[in-house]
Design an enzyme around this catalytic site. Structure first.
Site, short mmCIF file in Angstrom:
data_model
loop_
_atom_site.label_atom_id
_atom_site.label_comp_id
_atom_site.label_asym_id
_atom_site.label_seq_id
_atom_site.Cartn_x
_atom_site.Cartn_y
_atom_site.Cartn_z
N LYS A 50 37.92 -4.14 -6.26
CA LYS A 50 37.07 -3.08 -5.70
C LYS A 50 37.86 -2.22 -4.71
O LYS A 50 38.25 -2.71 -3.65
CB LYS A 50 35.86 -3.68 -4.98
CG LYS A 50 34.82 -2.61 -4.64
CD LYS A 50 33.83 -3.04 -3.59
CE LYS A 50 34.29 -2.76 -2.19
NZ LYS A 50 34.48 -1.35 -1.87
N GLY A 108 41.81 -4.58 5.02
CA GLY A 108 40.80 -3.74 5.65
C GLY A 108 40.69 -4.08 7.12
O GLY A 108 41.63 -4.61 7.72
N THR A 142 39.49 -5.73 10.77
CA THR A 142 39.43 -7.11 11.25
C THR A 142 38.01 -7.67 11.22
O THR A 142 37.80 -8.83 10.84
CB THR A 142 40.05 -7.17 12.67
OG1 THR A 142 41.44 -6.86 12.54
CG2 THR A 142 39.91 -8.54 13.30
N GLU A 202 44.74 -8.99 5.17
CA GLU A 202 45.63 -8.02 5.83
C GLU A 202 44.74 -7.11 6.64
O GLU A 202 44.00 -6.29 6.08
CB GLU A 202 46.40 -7.22 4.79
CG GLU A 202 47.35 -8.03 3.94
CD GLU A 202 48.48 -8.64 4.73
OE1 GLU A 202 48.85 -8.07 5.78
OE2 GLU A 202 48.99 -9.69 4.32
N CYS A 218 47.77 1.24 9.08
CA CYS A 218 47.66 0.04 9.91
C CYS A 218 48.93 -0.18 10.72
O CYS A 218 48.91 -0.85 11.75
CB CYS A 218 47.37 -1.17 9.03
SG CYS A 218 48.56 -1.37 7.70
N GLU A 228 41.91 -1.03 17.92
CA GLU A 228 42.42 -0.09 16.92
C GLU A 228 41.52 1.13 16.86
O GLU A 228 40.30 1.01 16.77
CB GLU A 228 42.43 -0.80 15.57
CG GLU A 228 43.09 0.01 14.49
CD GLU A 228 43.08 -0.72 13.15
OE1 GLU A 228 42.02 -1.25 12.78
OE2 GLU A 228 44.12 -0.73 12.49
P1 NDP Z 1 36.91 -1.93 5.87
O1 NDP Z 1 37.10 -3.32 6.36
O2 NDP Z 1 35.71 -1.19 6.29
O3 NDP Z 1 36.89 -1.92 4.28
C1 NDP Z 1 37.94 -2.42 3.47
C2 NDP Z 1 37.39 -2.76 2.10
O4 NDP Z 1 36.45 -3.82 2.23
C3 NDP Z 1 36.63 -1.61 1.46
O5 NDP Z 1 36.82 -1.66 0.07
C4 NDP Z 1 35.20 -1.93 1.83
O6 NDP Z 1 34.29 -1.33 0.97
C5 NDP Z 1 35.20 -3.43 1.67
N1 NDP Z 1 34.16 -4.13 2.40
C6 NDP Z 1 33.47 -3.73 3.50
N2 NDP Z 1 32.58 -4.69 3.87
C7 NDP Z 1 32.75 -5.72 3.00
C8 NDP Z 1 32.13 -7.01 2.87
N3 NDP Z 1 31.20 -7.43 3.72
N4 NDP Z 1 32.54 -7.81 1.86
C9 NDP Z 1 33.50 -7.40 1.02
N5 NDP Z 1 34.10 -6.20 1.07
C10 NDP Z 1 33.74 -5.38 2.07
O7 NDP Z 1 38.25 -1.17 6.22
P2 NDP Z 1 38.55 0.35 5.99
O8 NDP Z 1 38.38 0.70 4.55
O9 NDP Z 1 37.82 1.13 7.04
O10 NDP Z 1 40.13 0.39 6.27
C11 NDP Z 1 40.67 0.54 7.51
C12 NDP Z 1 41.14 -0.79 8.06
O11 NDP Z 1 42.06 -1.39 7.19
C13 NDP Z 1 41.86 -0.64 9.38
O12 NDP Z 1 41.43 -1.62 10.27
C14 NDP Z 1 43.31 -0.89 9.00
O13 NDP Z 1 44.11 -1.35 10.05
C15 NDP Z 1 43.17 -1.88 7.92
N6 NDP Z 1 44.36 -1.89 7.10
C16 NDP Z 1 45.21 -2.97 7.17
C17 NDP Z 1 46.38 -2.99 6.45
C18 NDP Z 1 47.31 -4.16 6.47
O14 NDP Z 1 48.14 -4.25 5.58
N7 NDP Z 1 47.21 -5.06 7.44
C19 NDP Z 1 46.77 -1.84 5.61
C20 NDP Z 1 45.81 -0.77 5.62
C21 NDP Z 1 44.65 -0.81 6.33
P3 NDP Z 1 33.67 0.12 1.28
O15 NDP Z 1 34.72 0.95 1.91
O16 NDP Z 1 33.34 0.54 -0.05
O17 NDP Z 1 32.53 -0.16 2.20
#
Ligand code: NDP
Length: 485
Positions: free
Chosen positions: A173, A226, A228, A248, A282, A385
């Site tokens: 997803k 995504g 934290t 991650e 990130c 962040e």
């Molecule tokens: P989110 O945590 O909001 O979302 C990440 C993914 O998880 C999306 O596909 C989202 O879906 C999905 N998601 C949200 N809630 C749930 C749940 N309860 N169960 C399963 N899946 C879920 O992050 P963002 O998309 O806002 O991304 C930004 C974040 O990602 C920042 O904190 C950034 O630092 C981190 N990041 C970390 C990286 C690393 O390698 N450490 C690299 C890049 C980003 P939907 O968006 O469709 O709601």
């Protein structure tokens, strides 16, 4: 633009319940297309197709799987320009970045793991003359992959490629905010001959489609990138089901400048590491820590540099700063800046919605690159962040202070050190809590090295062998030799 569809069993299909989410182009604020608001029924269909495909796919030898991945990489590469344009429209990032980083890296991910697929990973441990242990690495089965919106195809393929290379089939997803290039990848997978059901892509919100993947009892491994808070929620759901988890998560990375650094390159790279992709990486160095003696010079150079960045239509070749990904995200970033002001921070530039954009972009979600000084490490802007075009600058006097400030957050993803002293660089690198430390560089990536964070920045490592290990289960076969007791 046509509606995005799910890829299930090699076919493009609408969501079972016919529910949809509007996908907004962030640079204009206007509707780009509709995205499936998939739920557990769609995830179940994707899962069943992945189960059916598993014996055939895992039964191929690694080299054959590698050839499939190379064909998919060829297909992505052939559409590099169109995909770069789609990525910029969907995410708001400058086309120059999509063209030079996002899509090429997606191709590289696929090719890197295509080659890795062909490597035999069986290890042999000889126990004196008593036994020989063979450690096989078998694919896990159907794995769940969930990726964010900031580097959409780049991070999606960073998971898909090793998962498939290792012989698993996938239910994945992408973020509902940036689904377009992942959807095209699904079409290209079918077109390039990937067997149906090997790569299933289910679009939709985290709470519906995402949680349905995480909670699915037939999916024993979840790789998530995504925020934290989302990572913590996923962990609490997947833990009791004993799933393998790779998380991650976020970062609040220190970028430390010493007075013996090559300031010209330190400043040029620091501007990039503060604001690249509108600060939505990130790994961005969102906290600049600078030696007292060069503080004023660095502050002036970064603020001047930030003011000079060209904000504009992401589809314009000359744009350096595009729009943030959504109105909600821009508002969140702005609220963080307002709280930093209230905490006593001085906003030297930015700190407001960008204006003066071309007519097409008047309704877009643009934010001015923002530089904040005058805050201690206890301030929220130095601990949490923000994930936007906002950087703080704080001075230190001693190495010890620099290390203490660098470690003064719950995050531990990466750090950068600028100094001409090897001894100092290595001494400090040893003391910093981070998965990656860059010395006199930033975002220089070798796909073979482990990548990931410590503390609240994540659990596990991606990249190279680490990814192949995550996506396989080790099985030891111990055969006795000679006389046994
Ligand atoms: P989110 O945590 O909001 O979302 C990440 C993914 O998880 C999306 O596909 C989202 O879906 C999905 N998601 C949200 N809630 C749930 C749940 N309860 N169960 C399963 N899946 C879920 O992050 P963002 O998309 O806002 O991304 C930004 C974040 O990602 C920042 O904190 C950034 O630092 C981190 N990041 C970390 C990286 C690393 O390698 N450490 C690299 C890049 C980003 P939907 O968006 O469709 O709601």
């Amino acid at each position: 633009m046509q509606d995005v569809l799910n890829t299930i069993n090699g076919r493009q299909v609408p969501p079972a319940a016919d529910r949809w989410i509007e996908n907004i182009e962030p640079a204009t604020g206007l509707k780009l297309c509709r995205v499936p608001d998939s739920d557990a029924v769609d995830v179940q269909r994707a899962y069943e197709s992945a189960v059916d495909a598993f014996p055939g796919w895992s039964g191929l030898d690694g080299a054959a799987r590698g050839r499939h991945l190379h064909r998919l990489a060829d297909a992505v590469e052939a559409e590099l320009e169109q995909l770069a344009r789609l990525e910029s429209m969907d995410n708001g990032k400058p086309i120059g970045l999509s063209r030079s980083v996002d899509i090429p890296r997606a191709v590289e991910n696929l090719r890197f793991f295509a080659d890795a697929a062909a490597t035999d990973r069986t290890e042999v441990f000889q126990t004196g003359d008593r036994a020989r242990n063979l450690v096989h690495r078998d694919p896990i089965g159907v794995v769940g992959l969930i990726s964010p919106w900031n580097l959409p195809l780049y991070l999606f393929t960073w998971k898909v490629a090793p998962a498939l290379a290792a012989g698993n089939t996938v239910v994945a997803k992408p973020s509902e905010l940036t689904p377009v290039t992942a959807a095209r990848l699904g079409e290209l997978a079918t077109k390039s001959g990937l067997p149906p059901g090997v790569l299933n892509i289910v679009h939709g919100g985290g709470a519906n489609a995402g949680e349905a993947i995480v909670r699915h009892e037939g999916i024993p491994a979840i790789s998530f990138t995504g925020g934290t808070a989302t990572g913590a929620r996923i962990s609490s759901q997947a833990g009791p089901l004993f799933k393998k988890l790779s998380l991650e998560l976020g970062g609040k990375n220190p970028n430390i400048l010493f007075d013996d650094a090559d300031l010209e390159s330190a400043l040029a790279t620091s501007l990039r590491s503060s604001f690249a992709n509108q600060g939505q990486i990130c790994l961005c160095g969102s906290r600049i820590l600078v030696h007292d003696s060069i503080h004023d010079r660095v502050v002036q150079a970064i603020a001047d540099g930030a003011r000079g960045l060209r904000i504009g239509d992401p589809l314009d070749e000359h744009t350096q700063q595009g729009s943030l990904v959504s109105a909600d995200h821009r508002d969140k970033v702005h609220a963080c800046v307002e709280r930093a002001r209230a905490d006593g921070g001085q906003v030297l530039c930015g700190g407001r919605f960008a204006t003066g954009l071309p007519a097409r972009c008047e309704g877009g979600f643009f934010y001015e690159p923002t530089v904040i000084t005058g805050l201690g490490m206890e301030a929220e802007a130095n601990r949490e962040e923000i994930f936007g075009p906002v950087v703080t600058i704080t001075s230190f006097e001693t190495e010890e202070q620099a290390v203490a400030m660098a470690n003064a957050t719950n995050y531990g993803l990466s750090a950068t050190i600028w100094t001409s002293s090897d001894d100092r660089a290595n001494r400090i690198a040893d003391q910093i809590d981070a998965g990656t430390v860059w010395i006199n560089c930033w975002l220089l990536r070798d796909l073979r090295v482990p990548f990931g964070g410590v503390k609240h920045s994540g659990v596990g490592r991606e990249g190279g062998e680490e990814a192949m290990h995550f996506f396989t289960e080790a099985k030891t076969v111990c055969t006795a030799q000679g006389t046994t007791t």
